[in-house]
Scaffold this motif. Structure first.
Motif, PDB file in Angstrom:
ATOM      1  N   VAL A 152       0.818  -1.220   0.000  1.00 16.25           N
ATOM      2  CA  VAL A 152       0.000   0.000   0.000  1.00 16.25           C
ATOM      3  C   VAL A 152       0.848   1.265   0.000  1.00 16.25           C
ATOM      4  O   VAL A 152       0.617   2.187  -0.792  1.00 16.25           O
ATOM      5  CB  VAL A 152      -0.956  -0.010   1.210  1.00 16.25           C
ATOM      6  CG1 VAL A 152      -1.709   1.311   1.315  1.00 16.25           C
ATOM      7  CG2 VAL A 152      -1.931  -1.171   1.115  1.00 16.25           C
ATOM      8  N   LYS A 153       1.826   1.310   0.897  1.00 18.02           N
ATOM      9  CA  LYS A 153       2.554   2.563   1.106  1.00 18.02           C
ATOM     10  C   LYS A 153       3.742   2.714   0.167  1.00 18.02           C
ATOM     11  O   LYS A 153       4.041   3.802  -0.326  1.00 18.02           O
ATOM     12  CB  LYS A 153       3.012   2.661   2.562  1.00 18.02           C
ATOM     13  CG  LYS A 153       3.274   4.084   3.028  1.00 18.02           C
ATOM     14  CD  LYS A 153       3.313   4.153   4.534  1.00 18.02           C
ATOM     15  CE  LYS A 153       3.388   5.611   4.992  1.00 18.02           C
ATOM     16  NZ  LYS A 153       3.368   5.719   6.471  1.00 18.02           N
ATOM     17  N   VAL A 154       4.459   1.619  -0.076  1.00 19.79           N
ATOM     18  CA  VAL A 154       5.652   1.689  -0.925  1.00 19.79           C
ATOM     19  C   VAL A 154       5.299   1.542  -2.398  1.00 19.79           C
ATOM     20  O   VAL A 154       5.764   2.312  -3.241  1.00 19.79           O
ATOM     21  CB  VAL A 154       6.680   0.622  -0.505  1.00 19.79           C
ATOM     22  CG1 VAL A 154       7.913   0.680  -1.401  1.00 19.79           C
ATOM     23  CG2 VAL A 154       7.098   0.817   0.953  1.00 19.79           C
ATOM     24  N   SER A 155       4.459   0.541  -2.718  1.00 22.80           N
ATOM     25  CA  SER A 155       4.141   0.266  -4.118  1.00 22.80           C
ATOM     26  C   SER A 155       2.906   1.002  -4.623  1.00 22.80           C
ATOM     27  O   SER A 155       2.679   1.075  -5.831  1.00 22.80           O
ATOM     28  CB  SER A 155       3.945  -1.244  -4.321  1.00 22.80           C
ATOM     29  OG  SER A 155       5.125  -1.956  -3.960  1.00 22.80           O
ATOM     30  N   GLY A 156       2.071   1.517  -3.720  1.00 21.36           N
ATOM     31  CA  GLY A 156       0.905   2.300  -4.132  1.00 21.36           C
ATOM     32  C   GLY A 156      -0.289   1.496  -4.577  1.00 21.36           C
ATOM     33  O   GLY A 156      -1.174   2.018  -5.262  1.00 21.36           O
TER      34      GLY A 156
END
Length: 502
Positions: free
Chosen positions: A299-303
């Motif tokens: 979620v946060k790194v890869s979006g």
């Protein structure tokens, strides 16, 4: 019906119901690459958790595959990753050690049943009692635990590991400034693997963690006698696994809600976790729950934002193991350590420990955050920290509001009566000293207690009011209780005179 809805064609309405990844190539690319990155990060984690549980590495990998695929369909939180986890492994390890693998699988299935029941009963509603300070402590302790899990991979290792980790971190920081088309973690893993293989650098690899499976798992029943004795043996472990799994999954779902600024169905997620564990048990997996570290990568790194990334994380995991097993085994652990360290820094709420924030934050809030972090880090169990942190917050809150019930007296000019005004919330903590706030001996014969600015919450408050009236009655004085709001009046009317002890 509006004119716009009348003129919209069925094909257009159908397109509006399609997932984003079917209509937007950019979203599709993001979800596919995110799933691949998470799959790569899942492999060493699943193997490590299998070792903790005392089972073959393939068991943890199978569990991660089935959990991710099933939860992508039945779960309530999009883009969240569920797989084999350390918390579940710690709970079921003693059962496997003392009774064997068959009992472990049976416990996983029963835990899934418990989770469905708890979900249907509304256990997810308990999340409303988790205060923000506990949530901040949960996030910070999560980041600390992820980092601590990487420490063994950075100690007593060949010296090339350190420059490889540094290079991986540099790629993770600077590559997104060049382009975000390809996730930086995937680029970092690919480049570091190519360097170590081409240069023949001897460093720990994924293959050193354990052998990868060469075929898909097959369904079957657990190899246990279907007796009451088996049920009583596995039930305590299954219930513990169900509670720990739900706690971590619901907290992770809430965290993803905050990150993505979207809402999710916690009840559906609770039931979905149960279904996923039942399926995983029948396929011989060790069970699991939401994986916080991998979810943050997704979620946060890869979006990632859709169920496609969750599904592909599980699908790619099996493809990587079965088809590309030899290549995946060559991935240096340093590359995955770099990714997880970056996740730690991205997950930690640095604002929460900034001096400016700490100066403005109430002492009780800071205490709850610290207690949550300390408990989680000490026990390596996020559920324990959340429960203790929430209880601490409730105790602090009770102490704070206990002082909000004030009593003021006003005597009539002719001295014929006295009027007491009670202000604040009346419950067990604030009502304990209520009896001592009245001057029974010196007050005139007519006493009025005005409760229009108070609220009666529990039986302790009703008992306290009864005690005040009784003490005045012993001295031949009358008391009128006035101003009770409707809920308070109903509670008082139902309980007054019924609470005297014997």
């Amino acid at each position: 019906m509006s004119s716009a809805s009348l003129t919209t064609s069925p094909a257009a309405r159908l397109r509006g119901l399609r997932p984003d990844w079917l209509t937007d190539p950019k979203v599709w690319r993001t979800e596919v690459l995110a799933g691949l990155v998470v799959a790569l990060a899942l492999i060493p984690e699943a193997i490590s958790f299998s070792i903790i549980a005392g089972v073959d590495p393939a068991i943890g990998l199978f569990a991660s595959f089935t959990m991710a695929v099933v939860i992508s369909i039945v779960g309530g939180r999009r883009a969240m990753i569920s797989a084999a986890t350390g918390a579940v492994a710690l709970v079921i390890a003693p059962l496997n050690r003392e009774h064997g693998f068959g009992h472990l699988v049976a416990a996983v299935i029963l835990a899934g049943v418990f989770q469905i029941v708890l979900g249907a009963l509304g256990v997810a509603k308990l999340m409303r009692f988790v205060p923000r300070s506990v949530m901040v402590g949960f996030v910070n302790s999560l980041a600390i635990l992820i980092f601590m899990a990487q420490v063994p991979e950075m100690t007593d290792v060949p010296w090339p590991v350190y420059p490889l980790i540094a290079a991986g971190l540099a790629l993770l920081v600077f590559f997104p400034k060049v382009t975000t088309v390809i996730p930086a973690p995937l680029v970092s893993i690919a480049i570091l693997t190519a360097i170590t293989v081409a240069a023949g650098i001897a460093v720990p690899t994924v293959g050193d963690k354990g052998s990868l499976p060469s075929s898909l798992p097959l369904p079957g029943l657990p190899d246990v006698p279907f007796t009451l004795d088996t049920l009583t043996t596995i039930a305590p472990y299954a219930l513990a696994m169900a509670l720990v799994g739900l706690m971590e999954s619901l907290m992770t779902a809430k965290l993803v809600d905050d990150i993505t600024d979207t809402r999710s169905s916690k009840t559906r997620e609770s039931i979905g976790q149960g279904i996923a564990n039942i399926v995983t048990g029948f396929f011989g997996g060790m069970g699991g729950c939401a994986m916080i570290g991998q979810t943050m990568i997704n979620v946060k790194v890869s979006g990632a934002r859709t169920r496609l990334s969750t599904f592909l994380a599980g699908a790619f995991l099996m493809v990587l193991c079965i088809v590309f097993g030899p290549l995946v085994s060559e991935i240096p652990m340093a590359a995955l350590v770099a990714v997880m360290v970056m996740v730690c820094f991205a997950t930690f709420d640095w604002h929460s420990i900034a001096p400016k924030t700490l100066r403005r934050m109430p002492a009780g809030e800071i205490t709850v955050m610290v207690v949550t972090v300390v408990c989680v880090v000490a026990t390596h169990n996020l559920a324990v920290g959340v429960v203790i942190g929430s209880v601490t917050a409730m105790v602090i809150f009770a102490q704070r509001v206990a002082h909000l019930a004030e009593v003021t007296a006003a005597t009539a000019p002719d001295g014929s009566g006295v009027r007491y005004t009670v202000t604040g919330e009346m419950f067990f903590a604030s009502s304990n000293d209520l009896v001592g706030r009245f001057d029974y001996a010196a007050d005139p014969d007519k006493v009025v207690i005005d409760l229009s600015r108070a609220h009666v919450w529990d039986a302790s408050s009703v008992a306290a009011l009864d005690a005040v009236v009784a003490r005045y009655a012993q001295r031949g004085k009358t008391v009128d209780l006035v101003g009770l709001n409707r809920p308070s009046a109903e509670l008082h009317g139902r309980l007054t005179g019924e609470l005297a002890g014997h």
